[in-house]
Design a protein around this motif. Structure first.
Motif, PDB file in Angstrom:
ATOM      1  N   GLU A 161       0.833  -1.208   0.000  1.00 22.39           N
ATOM      2  CA  GLU A 161       0.000   0.000   0.000  1.00 22.39           C
ATOM      3  C   GLU A 161       0.870   1.262   0.000  1.00 22.39           C
ATOM      4  O   GLU A 161       0.639   2.181  -0.769  1.00 22.39           O
ATOM      5  N   ARG A 162       1.877   1.248   0.853  1.00 20.09           N
ATOM      6  CA  ARG A 162       2.729   2.429   0.972  1.00 20.09           C
ATOM      7  C   ARG A 162       3.463   2.692  -0.340  1.00 20.09           C
ATOM      8  O   ARG A 162       3.549   3.828  -0.807  1.00 20.09           O
ATOM      9  N   GLU A 163       3.995   1.625  -0.930  1.00 21.85           N
ATOM     10  CA  GLU A 163       4.753   1.795  -2.167  1.00 21.85           C
ATOM     11  C   GLU A 163       3.888   2.233  -3.337  1.00 21.85           C
ATOM     12  O   GLU A 163       4.276   3.075  -4.139  1.00 21.85           O
ATOM     13  N   MET A 164       2.712   1.633  -3.418  1.00 23.95           N
ATOM     14  CA  MET A 164       1.830   1.991  -4.540  1.00 23.95           C
ATOM     15  C   MET A 164       1.450   3.465  -4.494  1.00 23.95           C
ATOM     16  O   MET A 164       1.356   4.126  -5.518  1.00 23.95           O
ATOM     17  N   LEU A 165       1.246   3.980  -3.279  1.00 22.70           N
ATOM     18  CA  LEU A 165       0.735   5.353  -3.135  1.00 22.70           C
ATOM     19  C   LEU A 165       1.832   6.329  -2.742  1.00 22.70           C
ATOM     20  O   LEU A 165       1.543   7.439  -2.273  1.00 22.70           O
ATOM     21  N   ALA A 166       3.079   5.921  -2.931  1.00 21.45           N
ATOM     22  CA  ALA A 166       4.218   6.706  -2.442  1.00 21.45           C
ATOM     23  C   ALA A 166       4.168   8.192  -2.810  1.00 21.45           C
ATOM     24  O   ALA A 166       4.497   9.035  -1.973  1.00 21.45           O
ATOM     25  N   PRO A 167       3.767   8.549  -4.029  1.00 21.33           N
ATOM     26  CA  PRO A 167       3.853   9.975  -4.388  1.00 21.33           C
ATOM     27  C   PRO A 167       2.755  10.839  -3.780  1.00 21.33           C
ATOM     28  O   PRO A 167       2.791  12.061  -3.953  1.00 21.33           O
ATOM     29  N   LEU A 168       1.812  10.240  -3.075  1.00 23.18           N
ATOM     30  CA  LEU A 168       0.689  11.027  -2.541  1.00 23.18           C
ATOM     31  C   LEU A 168       0.851  11.288  -1.050  1.00 23.18           C
ATOM     32  O   LEU A 168       1.363  10.450  -0.313  1.00 23.18           O
ATOM     33  N   ASP A 169       0.399  12.465  -0.613  1.00 21.49           N
ATOM     34  CA  ASP A 169       0.384  12.714   0.827  1.00 21.49           C
ATOM     35  C   ASP A 169      -0.916  12.161   1.404  1.00 21.49           C
ATOM     36  O   ASP A 169      -1.778  11.668   0.673  1.00 21.49           O
ATOM     37  N   ASP A 170      -1.042  12.256   2.722  1.00 24.30           N
ATOM     38  CA  ASP A 170      -2.177  11.589   3.370  1.00 24.30           C
ATOM     39  C   ASP A 170      -3.525  12.111   2.889  1.00 24.30           C
ATOM     40  O   ASP A 170      -4.461  11.331   2.667  1.00 24.30           O
ATOM     41  N   ALA A 171      -3.619  13.419   2.710  1.00 25.74           N
ATOM     42  CA  ALA A 171      -4.898  13.980   2.260  1.00 25.74           C
ATOM     43  C   ALA A 171      -5.247  13.461   0.876  1.00 25.74           C
ATOM     44  O   ALA A 171      -6.407  13.144   0.579  1.00 25.74           O
ATOM     45  N   GLU A 172      -4.225  13.358   0.039  1.00 27.54           N
ATOM     46  CA  GLU A 172      -4.468  12.875  -1.325  1.00 27.54           C
ATOM     47  C   GLU A 172      -4.849  11.391  -1.327  1.00 27.54           C
ATOM     48  O   GLU A 172      -5.670  10.956  -2.129  1.00 27.54           O
ATOM     49  N   LYS A 173      -4.238  10.638  -0.426  1.00 25.34           N
ATOM     50  CA  LYS A 173      -4.615   9.231  -0.324  1.00 25.34           C
ATOM     51  C   LYS A 173      -6.088   9.107   0.055  1.00 25.34           C
ATOM     52  O   LYS A 173      -6.813   8.268  -0.491  1.00 25.34           O
ATOM     53  N   ASP A 174      -6.528   9.941   0.977  1.00 27.29           N
ATOM     54  CA  ASP A 174      -7.939   9.924   1.367  1.00 27.29           C
ATOM     55  C   ASP A 174      -8.837  10.302   0.186  1.00 27.29           C
ATOM     56  O   ASP A 174      -9.874   9.676  -0.055  1.00 27.29           O
ATOM     57  N   GLN A 175      -8.418  11.327  -0.523  1.00 32.08           N
ATOM     58  CA  GLN A 175      -9.172  11.748  -1.713  1.00 32.08           C
ATOM     59  C   GLN A 175      -9.317  10.585  -2.688  1.00 32.08           C
ATOM     60  O   GLN A 175     -10.422  10.260  -3.147  1.00 32.08           O
ATOM     61  N   LEU A 176      -8.180   9.961  -2.995  1.00 34.51           N
ATOM     62  CA  LEU A 176      -8.182   8.849  -3.948  1.00 34.51           C
ATOM     63  C   LEU A 176      -9.066   7.708  -3.448  1.00 34.51           C
ATOM     64  O   LEU A 176      -9.871   7.140  -4.204  1.00 34.51           O
ATOM     65  N   ALA A 177      -8.932   7.400  -2.157  1.00 35.49           N
ATOM     66  CA  ALA A 177      -9.735   6.320  -1.586  1.00 35.49           C
ATOM     67  C   ALA A 177     -11.222   6.609  -1.764  1.00 35.49           C
ATOM     68  O   ALA A 177     -11.999   5.720  -2.140  1.00 35.49           O
ATOM     69  N   GLY A 178     -11.611   7.848  -1.530  1.00 37.29           N
ATOM     70  CA  GLY A 178     -13.020   8.212  -1.662  1.00 37.29           C
ATOM     71  C   GLY A 178     -13.518   8.072  -3.085  1.00 37.29           C
ATOM     72  O   GLY A 178     -14.600   7.511  -3.333  1.00 37.29           O
ATOM     73  N   LEU A 179     -12.734   8.574  -4.024  1.00 39.20           N
ATOM     74  CA  LEU A 179     -13.139   8.500  -5.431  1.00 39.20           C
ATOM     75  C   LEU A 179     -13.242   7.045  -5.890  1.00 39.20           C
ATOM     76  O   LEU A 179     -14.212   6.648  -6.542  1.00 39.20           O
ATOM     77  N   LEU A 180     -12.228   6.249  -5.533  1.00 38.34           N
ATOM     78  CA  LEU A 180     -12.228   4.842  -5.965  1.00 38.34           C
ATOM     79  C   LEU A 180     -13.377   4.076  -5.320  1.00 38.34           C
ATOM     80  O   LEU A 180     -14.015   3.233  -5.956  1.00 38.34           O
ATOM     81  N   GLN A 181     -13.644   4.377  -4.058  1.00 35.94           N
ATOM     82  CA  GLN A 181     -14.725   3.660  -3.385  1.00 35.94           C
ATOM     83  C   GLN A 181     -16.059   3.945  -4.055  1.00 35.94           C
ATOM     84  O   GLN A 181     -16.898   3.048  -4.200  1.00 35.94           O
ATOM     85  N   ARG A 182     -16.245   5.176  -4.488  1.00 39.15           N
ATOM     86  CA  ARG A 182     -17.520   5.507  -5.155  1.00 39.15           C
ATOM     87  C   ARG A 182     -17.627   4.772  -6.486  1.00 39.15           C
ATOM     88  O   ARG A 182     -18.702   4.323  -6.880  1.00 39.15           O
ATOM     89  N   ILE A 183     -16.496   4.658  -7.196  1.00 39.63           N
ATOM     90  CA  ILE A 183     -16.521   3.899  -8.459  1.00 39.63           C
ATOM     91  C   ILE A 183     -16.836   2.431  -8.180  1.00 39.63           C
ATOM     92  O   ILE A 183     -17.662   1.814  -8.856  1.00 39.63           O
ATOM     93  N   ALA A 184     -16.171   1.889  -7.168  1.00 39.90           N
ATOM     94  CA  ALA A 184     -16.401   0.479  -6.831  1.00 39.90           C
ATOM     95  C   ALA A 184     -17.861   0.248  -6.451  1.00 39.90           C
ATOM     96  O   ALA A 184     -18.498  -0.711  -6.904  1.00 39.90           O
ATOM     97  N   ASP A 185     -18.397   1.153  -5.639  1.00 33.50           N
ATOM     98  CA  ASP A 185     -19.800   1.009  -5.232  1.00 33.50           C
ATOM     99  C   ASP A 185     -20.725   1.069  -6.445  1.00 33.50           C
ATOM    100  O   ASP A 185     -21.652   0.276  -6.576  1.00 33.50           O
ATOM    101  N   HIS A 186     -20.466   2.029  -7.302  1.00 35.69           N
ATOM    102  CA  HIS A 186     -21.336   2.205  -8.470  1.00 35.69           C
ATOM    103  C   HIS A 186     -21.400   0.939  -9.320  1.00 35.69           C
ATOM    104  O   HIS A 186     -22.427   0.621  -9.916  1.00 35.69           O
ATOM    105  N   HIS A 187     -20.267   0.227  -9.389  1.00 32.18           N
ATOM    106  CA  HIS A 187     -20.229  -0.984 -10.211  1.00 32.18           C
ATOM    107  C   HIS A 187     -20.469  -2.253  -9.387  1.00 32.18           C
ATOM    108  O   HIS A 187     -20.217  -3.361  -9.861  1.00 32.18           O
TER     109      HIS A 187
END
Lengths: 166, 166
Positions: free
Chosen positions: A127-153
């Motif tokens: 997890e840490r390596e995959m998201l290395a270039p993002l800071d914590d706030a950005e990781k949260d942002q990404l998690a939220g966006l991806l979760q909504r996509i996952a839910d939608h599908h």
DNA sequence: TATTGTTATACTCTATAACTATA
DNA sequence: TATAGTTATAGAGTATAACAATA
């Protein structure tokens, strides 16, 4: 793993052209994440499907191979092969269920707990390596966006879709 | 397609536990995007690898099969099989290069242009469907975050990594 | 002798279905 | 007769390597 997906706009495309590319990025990064994770768990002599099985057995010890096959939409014969591997690694035991001697109750060996610990460390590092270039706030942002996509599908951690092909 | 990846935090995990799960979402959604795209292009009698080849030939007509095999890190025998399929579909022509009669210069047939148009439509629809739950600003956000991850891992549209396995 | 494209062979992986032991 | 698990068989897909044509 990830084949080419949506084609990027051709060289002379107008600025109006729909920005094709995010779906492609998802495919590309998803494939990379999968193979990266596979490399990591290979150091533990495991494969991604084996780790999934291990986790499911850890969650509900004593369950049957049939229940795994049904839940994961896998062929029973495939489950046999995977459990064989986990047994050979000394991580899983088969024992006859006294109430129905047809079923093999699956359980983890003591050694498996150590492997599960290592697996958690691998997952964290992955997890840490995959998201290395993002800071914590950005990781949260990404998690939220991806979760909504996952839910939608209708994708949920219960894995169902497409376990069959690995 | 997507095997289980990082395990979600176990039931009794402390609130301090690292939020494992974004890497898993990437694997899961990436696998879903790949299979969704495959279904879409199947309606055009194509597969994802075939669309990639078609696009490369469109970009530089006259190129050899060997150059494709090298660029995509594919086996030459696999390229033969894929070009065979594109030829059978009437989309690609093989013609001897007069300057080096060993090489087969690949080019698109007139019919291929229509297929490329349809392919662009499919890609657009695929993109729209994958990102359906997001508004435009969120799509931009996601694109930016994913692009930074791709850059960090040296993933570029040039496809190289892991084409071999499809 | 080296290279392009092709074909032939062997190997791996998966799916189907037969088999056993229990019920 | 039906079910859990296993094993055996067959099929698909992939890689390896041999081959023909050309350089």
């Amino acid at each position: 793993m990830a084949p080419p997906d949506a084609a990027p706009p051709p060289a002379g495309a107008s600025a109006q052209a729909p920005r094709a590319g995010v779906a492609f990025l998802l495919t590309q990064i998803g494939g990379y994440a999968a193979s990266h994770f596979a490399e990591r768990v290979a150091e533990l002599d495991l494969t991604p499907p084996l780790t999934g099985l291990l986790r499911l057995i850890a969650m509900t010890p004593g369950r049957s191979q049939q229940s795994l096959a049904t839940e994961l939409d896998m062929l029973p014969s495939k489950v046999v092969s995977l459990i064989d591997q986990l047994e050979a690694l000394g991580l899983v035991q088969r024992s006859r269920d006294p109430r129905d001697r047809r079923v093999h109750a699956l359980s983890l060996t003591p050694a498996a707990n150590q492997t599960l610990d290592q697996l958690r460390q691998v997952a964290t590092a992955h997890e840490r390596e995959m998201l290395a270039p993002l800071d914590d706030a950005e990781k949260d942002q990404l998690a939220g966006l991806l979760q909504r996509i996952a839910d939608h599908h209708h994708l949920h951690p219960g894995i169902h879709p497409g376990y069959r092909n690995l």
